[in-house]
Design a protein around this motif. Structure first.
Motif, PDB file in Angstrom:
ATOM      1  N   ARG A   1      -6.993  43.946  72.049  1.00 46.43           N
ATOM      2  CA  ARG A   1      -7.581  42.959  71.419  1.00 46.43           C
ATOM      3  C   ARG A   1      -8.999  42.928  71.764  1.00 46.43           C
ATOM      4  O   ARG A   1      -9.370  43.520  73.034  1.00 46.43           O
ATOM      5  N   SER A   2      -9.933  42.247  71.138  1.00 45.41           N
ATOM      6  CA  SER A   2     -11.336  42.259  71.419  1.00 45.41           C
ATOM      7  C   SER A   2     -11.443  40.944  72.146  1.00 45.41           C
ATOM      8  O   SER A   2     -11.298  39.731  71.562  1.00 45.41           O
ATOM      9  N   GLY A   3     -12.355  40.991  73.169  1.00 40.50           N
ATOM     10  CA  GLY A   3     -12.793  39.672  73.710  1.00 40.50           C
ATOM     11  C   GLY A   3     -14.350  39.555  74.037  1.00 40.50           C
ATOM     12  O   GLY A   3     -14.982  40.754  73.801  1.00 40.50           O
ATOM     13  N   VAL A   4     -15.030  38.722  74.606  1.00 42.84           N
ATOM     14  CA  VAL A   4     -16.332  38.670  74.890  1.00 42.84           C
ATOM     15  C   VAL A   4     -16.640  37.827  75.966  1.00 42.84           C
ATOM     16  O   VAL A   4     -15.778  36.788  76.300  1.00 42.84           O
ATOM     17  N   LEU A   5     -17.646  38.088  76.936  1.00 40.67           N
ATOM     18  CA  LEU A   5     -18.052  37.495  78.093  1.00 40.67           C
ATOM     19  C   LEU A   5     -19.559  36.910  77.690  1.00 40.67           C
ATOM     20  O   LEU A   5     -20.236  37.711  76.950  1.00 40.67           O
ATOM     21  N   GLU A   6     -19.908  35.815  78.247  1.00 37.73           N
ATOM     22  CA  GLU A   6     -21.203  35.293  78.228  1.00 37.73           C
ATOM     23  C   GLU A   6     -21.939  35.178  79.453  1.00 37.73           C
ATOM     24  O   GLU A   6     -21.228  34.505  80.378  1.00 37.73           O
TER      25      GLU A   6
END
Length: 341
Positions: free
Chosen positions: A114-119
């Protein structure tokens, strides 16, 4: 006597010229690795990569030299993203940095990607990041459980609106021997996909087919003089036939989420007997801003596998505004360094 002196000076001058040429040049490959990502911000180049469940960001003033890596995130021990961390990308949106990546709860088989995101917490791309979770890359954003297999997610702004593109499956499957397609969707902010996904490319052309598993993956936005492209990888990454294809946005005033508004062509960059499996590229400009460069990976041997290295090459644009990537330069060839380096 004079002829001898003249010949000695000629040889001396040639030696000096060779030294100067070497100092002003570099050779591919520049490093080992795969799925290269680079972004230019101010006078620095930032590269992003993953290794053993960690995501690292490097910083350098030279495009041809990757700086020391700093770990900015480690995958959790037990979660949807605890294993198989792939192909992170670093993007600057507003005053913060975002890293988009793929991961799974286990693998192989790679059926949970799956695709994730970090900020970022600050404006430092090598600083602390907060995990903002899994992106909803499915057909029903109201139901996260229906999120569908997705890798290589990337983002860009078109007409002031944010879009995500990625490689995904039509539906979740129990085998990773599943064909991959390219999708695009709207984002309401850098961590939220707000529209249903739209399939804009499948491996349906002769140059995209013929291998053990036909794939479209690694999409990257490339924009120049009002034109928007998605340069993507086709065929199989573990074979010498890996190559780049192109989608061009036909009309930016029309609906972006319309497959008919994206025109496919290719292959636009592919291997030779000396350079194998060219793919998964990113793009940037030289330090002086006058040249365009492609950053891609290549296979080290013809047998199936993921033993790869990283390469740089300058490219140009044709009269119609399309990128012209040329032919991959053979390893060991002297290449003039980017302008201003």
């Amino acid at each position: 006597m004079l002829a001898g002196i003249s010949g000695w000076h000629t040889a001396e001058n040639q030696g000096v010229n060779n030294v100067l040429a070497a100092q002003d040049s570099f050779k591919n490959p520049i490093a080992d690795g795969a799925d290269p990502w680079v972004i230019k911000s101010g006078e620095y180049y930032y590269t992003c990569r993953s290794k053993a469940g960690q995501i690292m960001v490097s910083k350098s003033k030279k495009l041809t030299e990757i700086g020391p890596a700093k770990v900015v995130w480690k995958s959790p021990v037990k979660s949807w993203n605890s294993k198989t961390v792939w192909a992170p990308e670093l993007h600057q949106i507003g005053k913060k940095w975002y890293i988009y990546y793929a991961a799974g709860q286990s693998g192989p088989p790679f059926i949970y990607q799956r695709s994730g995101v970090l900020e970022s917490v600050t404006d430092d791309p090598q600083g602390e990041y907060v995990d903002k979770g899994m992106l909803k890359t499915g057909d029903d954003n109201a139901d996260p459980s229906k999120t569908i297999w997705a890798i290589d997610l990337t983002v860009t702004s078109i007409n002031g609106k944010l879009y995500a593109a990625w490689s995904g499956w039509e539906r979740n499957a129990t085998t990773d021997k599943t064909s991959q397609h390219l999708y695009i969707a709207r984002m309401s902010n850098p961590v939220t996909i707000s529209s249903q996904r739209v399939k804009i490319s499948s491996p349906d052309q002769p140059w995209e087919r013929g291998g053990p598993l036909d794939l479209n993956e690694g999409p990257q936005f490339l924009k120049n003089k009002g034109n928007t492209f998605i340069i993507y990888s086709a065929r199989e990454s573990w074979t010498p036939e890996y190559r780049l294809g192109q989608l061009k946005l036909k009309d930016s005033t029309r609906v972006i989420l319309d497959a008919k508004n994206w025109i496919k062509s290719g292959p636009v960059f592919q291997g030779t007997p000396q350079v194998l499996g060219t793919g998964h590229a990113s793009f940037t400009t030289s330090p002086d801003g006058k040249e365009w460069w492609i950053f891609y990976h290549s296979k080290k041997e013809s047998s199936p596998g993921w033993n790869r290295d990283l390469r740089l090459q300058q490219f140009s644009w044709d009269a119609k505004g399309n990128p012209v990537f040329g032919i991959p330069v053979v390893a060991g060839t002297l290449i003039k360094k980017p302008g201003g380096e």
